[in-house]
Design an enzyme around this catalytic site. Structure first.
Site, PDB file in Angstrom:
ATOM      1  N   ASN A   9     -17.891 -11.386 -14.877  1.00 35.49           N
ATOM      2  CA  ASN A   9     -18.660 -10.161 -14.622  1.00 35.49           C
ATOM      3  C   ASN A   9     -18.360  -9.727 -13.191  1.00 35.49           C
ATOM      4  O   ASN A   9     -18.848 -10.343 -12.243  1.00 35.49           O
ATOM      5  CB  ASN A   9     -20.156 -10.462 -14.818  1.00 35.49           C
ATOM      6  CG  ASN A   9     -21.038  -9.296 -14.389  1.00 35.49           C
ATOM      7  OD1 ASN A   9     -20.562  -8.177 -14.179  1.00 35.49           O
ATOM      8  ND2 ASN A   9     -22.330  -9.563 -14.246  1.00 35.49           N
ATOM      9  N   TRP A  10     -17.566  -8.676 -13.069  1.00 34.64           N
ATOM     10  CA  TRP A  10     -17.137  -8.243 -11.727  1.00 34.64           C
ATOM     11  C   TRP A  10     -18.233  -7.488 -10.982  1.00 34.64           C
ATOM     12  O   TRP A  10     -18.080  -7.189  -9.795  1.00 34.64           O
ATOM     13  CB  TRP A  10     -15.904  -7.358 -11.823  1.00 34.64           C
ATOM     14  CG  TRP A  10     -14.692  -8.022 -12.401  1.00 34.64           C
ATOM     15  CD1 TRP A  10     -14.589  -9.308 -12.872  1.00 34.64           C
ATOM     16  CD2 TRP A  10     -13.386  -7.449 -12.564  1.00 34.64           C
ATOM     17  NE1 TRP A  10     -13.302  -9.557 -13.319  1.00 34.64           N
ATOM     18  CE2 TRP A  10     -12.549  -8.427 -13.140  1.00 34.64           C
ATOM     19  CE3 TRP A  10     -12.846  -6.188 -12.293  1.00 34.64           C
ATOM     20  CZ2 TRP A  10     -11.211  -8.195 -13.433  1.00 34.64           C
ATOM     21  CZ3 TRP A  10     -11.504  -5.949 -12.581  1.00 34.64           C
ATOM     22  CH2 TRP A  10     -10.701  -6.951 -13.146  1.00 34.64           C
ATOM     23  N   LYS A  11     -19.294  -7.135 -11.680  1.00 35.34           N
ATOM     24  CA  LYS A  11     -20.374  -6.328 -11.088  1.00 35.34           C
ATOM     25  C   LYS A  11     -19.766  -5.064 -10.454  1.00 35.34           C
ATOM     26  O   LYS A  11     -18.781  -4.550 -10.971  1.00 35.34           O
ATOM     27  CB  LYS A  11     -21.186  -7.178 -10.107  1.00 35.34           C
ATOM     28  CG  LYS A  11     -21.658  -8.487 -10.766  1.00 35.34           C
ATOM     29  CD  LYS A  11     -22.663  -9.273  -9.985  1.00 35.34           C
ATOM     30  CE  LYS A  11     -23.020 -10.543 -10.761  1.00 35.34           C
ATOM     31  NZ  LYS A  11     -24.067 -11.344 -10.130  1.00 35.34           N
ATOM     32  N   HIS A  98     -28.711  -8.053 -18.000  1.00 37.94           N
ATOM     33  CA  HIS A  98     -28.431  -8.871 -16.813  1.00 37.94           C
ATOM     34  C   HIS A  98     -29.642  -8.796 -15.878  1.00 37.94           C
ATOM     35  O   HIS A  98     -30.297  -7.746 -15.783  1.00 37.94           O
ATOM     36  CB  HIS A  98     -27.174  -8.350 -16.104  1.00 37.94           C
ATOM     37  CG  HIS A  98     -26.705  -9.297 -15.046  1.00 37.94           C
ATOM     38  ND1 HIS A  98     -27.286  -9.341 -13.805  1.00 37.94           N
ATOM     39  CD2 HIS A  98     -25.747 -10.256 -15.058  1.00 37.94           C
ATOM     40  CE1 HIS A  98     -26.696 -10.295 -13.086  1.00 37.94           C
ATOM     41  NE2 HIS A  98     -25.759 -10.863 -13.831  1.00 37.94           N
ATOM     42  N   GLU A 100     -29.907  -8.373 -12.846  1.00 36.14           N
ATOM     43  CA  GLU A 100     -29.847  -7.273 -11.865  1.00 36.14           C
ATOM     44  C   GLU A 100     -30.292  -5.952 -12.504  1.00 36.14           C
ATOM     45  O   GLU A 100     -30.906  -5.117 -11.848  1.00 36.14           O
ATOM     46  CB  GLU A 100     -28.428  -7.184 -11.277  1.00 36.14           C
ATOM     47  CG  GLU A 100     -28.152  -8.357 -10.339  1.00 36.14           C
ATOM     48  CD  GLU A 100     -26.712  -8.827 -10.290  1.00 36.14           C
ATOM     49  OE1 GLU A 100     -25.804  -8.098 -10.725  1.00 36.14           O
ATOM     50  OE2 GLU A 100     -26.484  -9.961  -9.814  1.00 36.14           O
ATOM     51  N   GLU A 170     -28.921 -17.253 -17.354  1.00 38.27           N
ATOM     52  CA  GLU A 170     -28.613 -17.095 -15.931  1.00 38.27           C
ATOM     53  C   GLU A 170     -29.910 -17.184 -15.125  1.00 38.27           C
ATOM     54  O   GLU A 170     -30.614 -16.173 -14.977  1.00 38.27           O
ATOM     55  CB  GLU A 170     -27.964 -15.734 -15.677  1.00 38.27           C
ATOM     56  CG  GLU A 170     -26.635 -15.540 -16.367  1.00 38.27           C
ATOM     57  CD  GLU A 170     -25.766 -14.507 -15.660  1.00 38.27           C
ATOM     58  OE1 GLU A 170     -24.613 -14.832 -15.368  1.00 38.27           O
ATOM     59  OE2 GLU A 170     -26.249 -13.394 -15.364  1.00 38.27           O
ATOM     60  N   GLY A 176     -25.515 -15.807  -7.337  1.00 40.71           N
ATOM     61  CA  GLY A 176     -25.026 -15.365  -6.027  1.00 40.71           C
ATOM     62  C   GLY A 176     -25.601 -16.147  -4.859  1.00 40.71           C
ATOM     63  O   GLY A 176     -25.474 -15.738  -3.712  1.00 40.71           O
ATOM     64  N   SER A 216     -23.650 -19.069  -9.974  1.00 36.73           N
ATOM     65  CA  SER A 216     -22.865 -19.862  -9.025  1.00 36.73           C
ATOM     66  C   SER A 216     -21.922 -20.865  -9.698  1.00 36.73           C
ATOM     67  O   SER A 216     -21.728 -21.974  -9.204  1.00 36.73           O
ATOM     68  CB  SER A 216     -23.778 -20.569  -8.020  1.00 36.73           C
ATOM     69  OG  SER A 216     -24.507 -19.613  -7.262  1.00 36.73           O
ATOM     70  N   GLY A 237     -19.778 -14.671 -11.860  1.00 36.11           N
ATOM     71  CA  GLY A 237     -19.830 -13.508 -10.977  1.00 36.11           C
ATOM     72  C   GLY A 237     -18.813 -13.640  -9.857  1.00 36.11           C
ATOM     73  O   GLY A 237     -17.620 -13.367 -10.032  1.00 36.11           O
ATOM     74  N   GLY A 238     -19.271 -14.072  -8.699  1.00 35.81           N
ATOM     75  CA  GLY A 238     -18.444 -14.128  -7.489  1.00 35.81           C
ATOM     76  C   GLY A 238     -17.080 -14.781  -7.677  1.00 35.81           C
ATOM     77  O   GLY A 238     -16.053 -14.250  -7.226  1.00 35.81           O
TER      78      GLY A 238
END
Ligand code: 13P
Length: 254
Positions: A9-11, A98, A100, A170, A176, A216, A237-238
Site C-alpha cells: 500500500n503506497w498510500k 484502512h 487512515e 492492522e 508507521g 511495520s 506500507g513504508g
C-alpha cells in the site's frame, strides 16, 4: 491451501514516474529472485493504476489494486472513483476501511459495508481492514472492537461473496510506528478473526480466507510473522516504497 498475498500500500507517495519505476523494479526482481507461492499486489495512488496494470499484465502472480473507492456506482459524486472505473483500468483488489480512512475521513462500518458491496458487485476483491487503537488494546477492548468491525463490514455477505474477501488486520498502534505486533499478538487476533468467520460461515469457508497482517512489516520480521498458522501475508506500507525492502518481504513467504 489458502492464497498467500503480499500487498504494498503506497498510500499518498510517489509521483507517476517514480511509481512506474518502482513497479517495474519490483516486477523484475520478483521474476528474477522469487520462486515462492505468494501473490503480489501493488496498490499505488489512483493516478498510477492504469499504467501499472499495463506494466504487470504479462507477469503471473502480480496484480494491481486501489486504496479506496466510492460506495456509489456512478453519478454526481464529485471527486469519487467507482469500482467499475477501477475494473476498467485493470485493478483487481480494493482496500476498504484502512484505519487512515476511518480516522481522517470519517469512514464508518455501515459505509464500508456498502463499499464492500460495490467492490464485489464489480467482480473485484476487497481487502477489508480492521484494527484497534492503542487505547483500545490497553483497555482490553480490542476483541470487541474487531468483532464489530468484522461483523458490521462483512457479515451481511453470502458465502460466495465472503469467499472473495481478503481481511487485513492492522493494529493502528503498529502502523508507521516501527512497532510491530509480536507474532504471538498477531496470531492471537488472526485466529480470533478466523473463529468469528467460522462461527458465521463454517470451518471450511473460514479456512479459505486470507488474513494479512499489516503494521511495520519489514524483511527482518516478515519470516517469523508468516510462519504463524493464521497469518497469510502482509499489507505493507513504508517498506513497500522501495523495491529491495518490499521484495525481501515477498521472499520471506515460502
Ligand atoms: P506501515 O507498514 O508503514 O506500518 O503501514 C502499514 C499499513 O498501513 C499498510 O496498509
Amino acid at each position: 491451501m489458502r492464497k498467500k498475498i503480499i500487498a504494498g500500500n503506497w498510500k499518498m507517495n510517489k509521483n507517476f514516474e517514480e511509481g512506474l519505476a518502482l513497479a517495474s523494479e519490483v516486477v523484475n526482481m520478483v521474476k528474477d529472485e522469487y520462486q515462492g507461492g505468494a501473490h503480489v499486489v501493488l496498490i499505488p495512488p489512483f493516478t498510477h493504476i492504469a499504467a501499472i496494470s499495463k506494466l504487470i499484465s504479462d507477469t503471473q502472480n502480480v496484480s494491481s489494486g486501489a486504496q479506496n473507492c466510492s460506495n456509489h456506482a456512478s453519478g454526481a459524486y464529485t471527486g469519487e472513483i467507482s469500482t467499475e472505473m477501477l475494473k476498467s483500468i485493470g485493478a483487481t483488489y480494493v482496500i476498504i476501511g484502512h484505519s487512515e480512512r476511518r480516522q481522517y475521513f470519517g469512514e464508518h462500518n455501515d459505509w464500508l459495508a456498502q463499499k464492500v458491496n460495490a467492490v464485489l458487485g464489480s467482480g473485484l476483491n476487497p481487502i477489508y481492514c480492521c484494527g484497534e487503537t492503542l487505547e483500545e488494546r490497553e483497555s482490553n477492548s480490542h476483541f470487541s472492537i474487531l468483532e464489530t468491525q468484522i461483523k458490521d463490514g462483512l457479515f451481511h455477505l453470502d458465502d460466495n461473496q465472503m469467499k472473495q474477501v481478503v481481511i487485513a488486520y492492522e493494529p493502528v498502534w503498529a502502523i508507521g510506528t516501527g512497532k510491530t505486533a509480536s507474532t504471538a499478538q498477531a496470531q492471537e487476533v488472526h485466529a480470533f478473526i478466523r473463529g468469528l468467520i467460522s462461527a458465521k460461515y463454517g470451518n471450511e469457508l473460514a479456512a479459505q480466507i486470507t488474513i494479512q497482517y499489516g503494521g511495520s512489516v519489514k524483511a527482518e520480521n516478515a519470516a517469523e510473522l508468516f510462519a504463524a498458522p493464521d497469518i497469510d501475508g502482509a499489507l505493507v506500507g513504508g517498506a513497500a516504497l522501495q523495491s529491495r525492502s518490499f521484495v525481501d518481504i515477498i521472499k520471506a513467504m515460502p
